[in-house]
Scaffold this motif. Structure first.
Motif, PDB file in Angstrom:
ATOM      1  N   LEU A 342       0.821  -1.209   0.000  1.00  0.00           N
ATOM      2  CA  LEU A 342       0.000   0.000   0.000  1.00  0.00           C
ATOM      3  C   LEU A 342       0.853   1.256   0.000  1.00  0.00           C
ATOM      4  O   LEU A 342       0.514   2.250  -0.647  1.00  0.00           O
ATOM      5  CB  LEU A 342      -0.922   0.000   1.223  1.00  0.00           C
ATOM      6  N   ARG A 343       1.966   1.216   0.720  1.00  0.00           N
ATOM      7  CA  ARG A 343       2.847   2.386   0.767  1.00  0.00           C
ATOM      8  C   ARG A 343       3.392   2.706  -0.617  1.00  0.00           C
ATOM      9  O   ARG A 343       3.450   3.864  -1.024  1.00  0.00           O
ATOM     10  CB  ARG A 343       3.985   2.151   1.754  1.00  0.00           C
ATOM     11  N   VAL A 344       3.790   1.675  -1.350  1.00  0.00           N
ATOM     12  CA  VAL A 344       4.326   1.882  -2.698  1.00  0.00           C
ATOM     13  C   VAL A 344       3.236   2.370  -3.645  1.00  0.00           C
ATOM     14  O   VAL A 344       3.429   3.333  -4.393  1.00  0.00           O
ATOM     15  CB  VAL A 344       4.961   0.576  -3.233  1.00  0.00           C
ATOM     16  N   LEU A 345       2.078   1.705  -3.602  1.00  0.00           N
ATOM     17  CA  LEU A 345       0.986   2.073  -4.505  1.00  0.00           C
ATOM     18  C   LEU A 345       0.479   3.488  -4.238  1.00  0.00           C
ATOM     19  O   LEU A 345       0.176   4.236  -5.174  1.00  0.00           O
ATOM     20  CB  LEU A 345      -0.163   1.077  -4.372  1.00  0.00           C
ATOM     21  N   SER A 346       0.360   3.851  -2.958  1.00  0.00           N
ATOM     22  CA  SER A 346      -0.169   5.183  -2.637  1.00  0.00           C
ATOM     23  C   SER A 346       0.766   6.275  -3.125  1.00  0.00           C
ATOM     24  O   SER A 346       0.329   7.334  -3.572  1.00  0.00           O
ATOM     25  CB  SER A 346      -0.404   5.310  -1.130  1.00  0.00           C
ATOM     26  N   LYS A 347       2.078   6.031  -3.078  1.00  0.00           N
ATOM     27  CA  LYS A 347       3.037   7.019  -3.574  1.00  0.00           C
ATOM     28  C   LYS A 347       2.911   7.203  -5.080  1.00  0.00           C
ATOM     29  O   LYS A 347       3.084   8.305  -5.603  1.00  0.00           O
ATOM     30  CB  LYS A 347       4.462   6.595  -3.224  1.00  0.00           C
ATOM     31  N   ARG A 348       2.594   6.106  -5.785  1.00  0.00           N
ATOM     32  CA  ARG A 348       2.500   6.171  -7.242  1.00  0.00           C
ATOM     33  C   ARG A 348       1.147   6.694  -7.732  1.00  0.00           C
ATOM     34  O   ARG A 348       1.078   7.350  -8.767  1.00  0.00           O
ATOM     35  CB  ARG A 348       2.752   4.774  -7.834  1.00  0.00           C
ATOM     36  N   LEU A 349       0.081   6.381  -6.983  1.00  0.00           N
ATOM     37  CA  LEU A 349      -1.259   6.678  -7.476  1.00  0.00           C
ATOM     38  C   LEU A 349      -1.903   7.896  -6.824  1.00  0.00           C
ATOM     39  O   LEU A 349      -2.847   8.457  -7.383  1.00  0.00           O
ATOM     40  CB  LEU A 349      -2.175   5.464  -7.274  1.00  0.00           C
ATOM     41  N   LEU A 350      -1.421   8.305  -5.649  1.00  0.00           N
ATOM     42  CA  LEU A 350      -2.047   9.407  -4.933  1.00  0.00           C
ATOM     43  C   LEU A 350      -1.093  10.596  -4.854  1.00  0.00           C
ATOM     44  O   LEU A 350       0.128  10.416  -4.801  1.00  0.00           O
ATOM     45  CB  LEU A 350      -2.431   8.965  -3.512  1.00  0.00           C
ATOM     46  N   PRO A 351      -1.611  11.819  -4.830  1.00  0.00           N
ATOM     47  CA  PRO A 351      -0.746  12.994  -4.705  1.00  0.00           C
ATOM     48  C   PRO A 351      -0.064  13.039  -3.342  1.00  0.00           C
ATOM     49  O   PRO A 351      -0.535  12.430  -2.372  1.00  0.00           O
ATOM     50  CB  PRO A 351      -1.724  14.169  -4.874  1.00  0.00           C
ATOM     51  N   GLU A 352       1.051  13.760  -3.260  1.00  0.00           N
ATOM     52  CA  GLU A 352       1.813  13.849  -2.015  1.00  0.00           C
ATOM     53  C   GLU A 352       0.973  14.420  -0.873  1.00  0.00           C
ATOM     54  O   GLU A 352       1.217  14.133   0.294  1.00  0.00           O
ATOM     55  CB  GLU A 352       3.066  14.700  -2.212  1.00  0.00           C
ATOM     56  N   THR A 353       0.008  15.271  -1.220  1.00  0.00           N
ATOM     57  CA  THR A 353      -0.827  15.900  -0.203  1.00  0.00           C
ATOM     58  C   THR A 353      -1.933  14.992   0.314  1.00  0.00           C
ATOM     59  O   THR A 353      -2.637  15.361   1.260  1.00  0.00           O
ATOM     60  CB  THR A 353      -1.465  17.179  -0.773  1.00  0.00           C
TER      61      THR A 353
END
Length: 373
Positions: A342-353
């Motif tokens: 999830l940590r990897v996917l969230s960095k790729r798919l979600l904005p930093e904010t």
């Protein structure tokens, strides 16, 4: 003698914007009952925002269920959680998150039972197949109540983490402008007075309590502003004001009749919330944001408003004069093996904010097995 029915806690999941909006009257009554006035008054606004339209909204109702009942009856609910499921290519991901980092309009529950209701809601979603449940709530109970006393069944296949955050929540408005400004830092207080006098003297600035502006002129003004938003979002801002009771536009104009700044927000009970502010970009020396807020605070005091919130917070120095409130974030994940993915996917798919992405990456979060309520 007839045996009394067995009562236990049950849930009902309401999915979709229209079905959730159908529960608005009940949700407003429920929030008023528990001293959370305004929490559900503007559901139409939040359910129609650009961000929420990218997700599937869910309302989880929690209450007493008699033996033999499959679901609780909505009007019998004693608690409610408004939460959103992320979508990818239009498909639900099983990743759920509340959308308010202040926790004021996410969980409706009795003050003494907020942590219990929050846990019941998380567990109900996980049992329905959720992979992640993240929620933020105002913390009205003490921290040691996060661990429910009778939570004895350990779910090793679920892990959770929780953290406490103090946040600057609102500005308390007094009965006069001078009394309100007296609580604000000297520098901010001086700036408000100085820039307002300067704008009045050099720009002929004046306040308009009810801004009347055409749709086309509003969109054109947006393009003249610092941090202009896309046309679609500007159009939504304009249209939703007319559609949702309690919403308003106000602003300041110069002597030439041109708009200098416009605020959009919501009034409810004795509170007001600024949702966004648009300031012309070609006059940076006049600090139009500060001038607008000076007029706005003075106007709200005249209306008898007691608390002023700013949606999303503010980087302005006046935040240091805001009343502090305690917030708790709770995250439940289906298995420790899923967390690094999830940590990897969230960095790729979600904005930093993105708030969920930030929490999943937070190194100080302590993860442990979930204990069922």
């Amino acid at each position: 003698m007839t045996k009394a029915p067995t009562i236990s806690m049950g849930t009902q999941l309401v999915t979709g914007r229209e079905k959730i909006l159908a529960q608005k009257s009940f949700l407003v009554e429920l929030s008023n009952r528990y001293g959370q006035k305004g929490a559900m008054d503007h559901l139409e606004y939040f359910l129609s925002s650009e961000d929420s339209l990218k997700k599937n909204p869910h309302l989880l109702l929690i209450g007493n269920k008699e033996q033999g009942q499959r679901h609780i009856i909505a009007q019998d609910a004693i608690g409610a959680l408004l939460i959103y499921e992320y979508r990818f290519l239009g498909i639900g991901t099983g990743i759920f998150s509340t959308d308010d980092t202040t926790g004021r309009r996410t969980l409706i529950a009795p003050p003494e039972s907020r942590i219990l209701i929050a846990r019941l809601a998380a567990e109900a979603l996980m049992k329905r197949g959720a992979r992640v449940v993240m929620k933020t709530l105002l913390e009205l109970a003490s921290e040691d109540q996060v661990e429910v006393p009778n939570a004895s069944t350990v779910r090793k296949d679920w892990i959770y983490a929780t953290r406490h955050r103090p946040i600057p929540s609102y500005l308390q408005l007094e009965t006069s402008m001078d009394a309100t400004l007296a609580k604000i830092g000297q520098r901010t207080r001086s700036n408000m007075r100085y820039y307002r006098r300067r704008a009045e003297a050099q720009l002929g600035c004046f306040f308009v309590a009810k801004a009347e502006i055409s749709h086309d002129d509003f969109k054109a003004f947006n393009l003249e502003c610092a941090y202009a938003v896309p046309d679609e979002r500007a159009a939504w801002r304009y249209e939703v004001v007319a559609q949702v009771p309690g919403m308003f536009l106000c602003g300041i104009k110069g002597s030439d009749g041109r708009w200098l700044s416009i605020i959009g927000g919501r009034r409810y009970h004795d509170m007001v919330e600024i949702d966004w502010q648009m300031n012309r970009a070609d006059l940076p020396a006049y600090s139009l944001s500060t001038v607008m807020r000076s007029y706005f605070i003075e106007h709200e005091i005249s209306l008898g408003t007691k608390k002023m919130y700013i949606e999303g917070g503010t980087p302005h120095a006046m935040q240091f004069s805001f009343a502090m409130e305690d917030v708790r974030d709770i995250v439940v994940v289906r298995g420790s093996w899923l967390l690094p993915i999830l940590r990897v996917l969230s960095k790729r798919l979600l904005p930093e904010t993105n708030f969920l992405s930030q929490i999943l990456a937070e190194p100080e979060m302590s993860w442990q097995p979930w204990r069922s309520v």
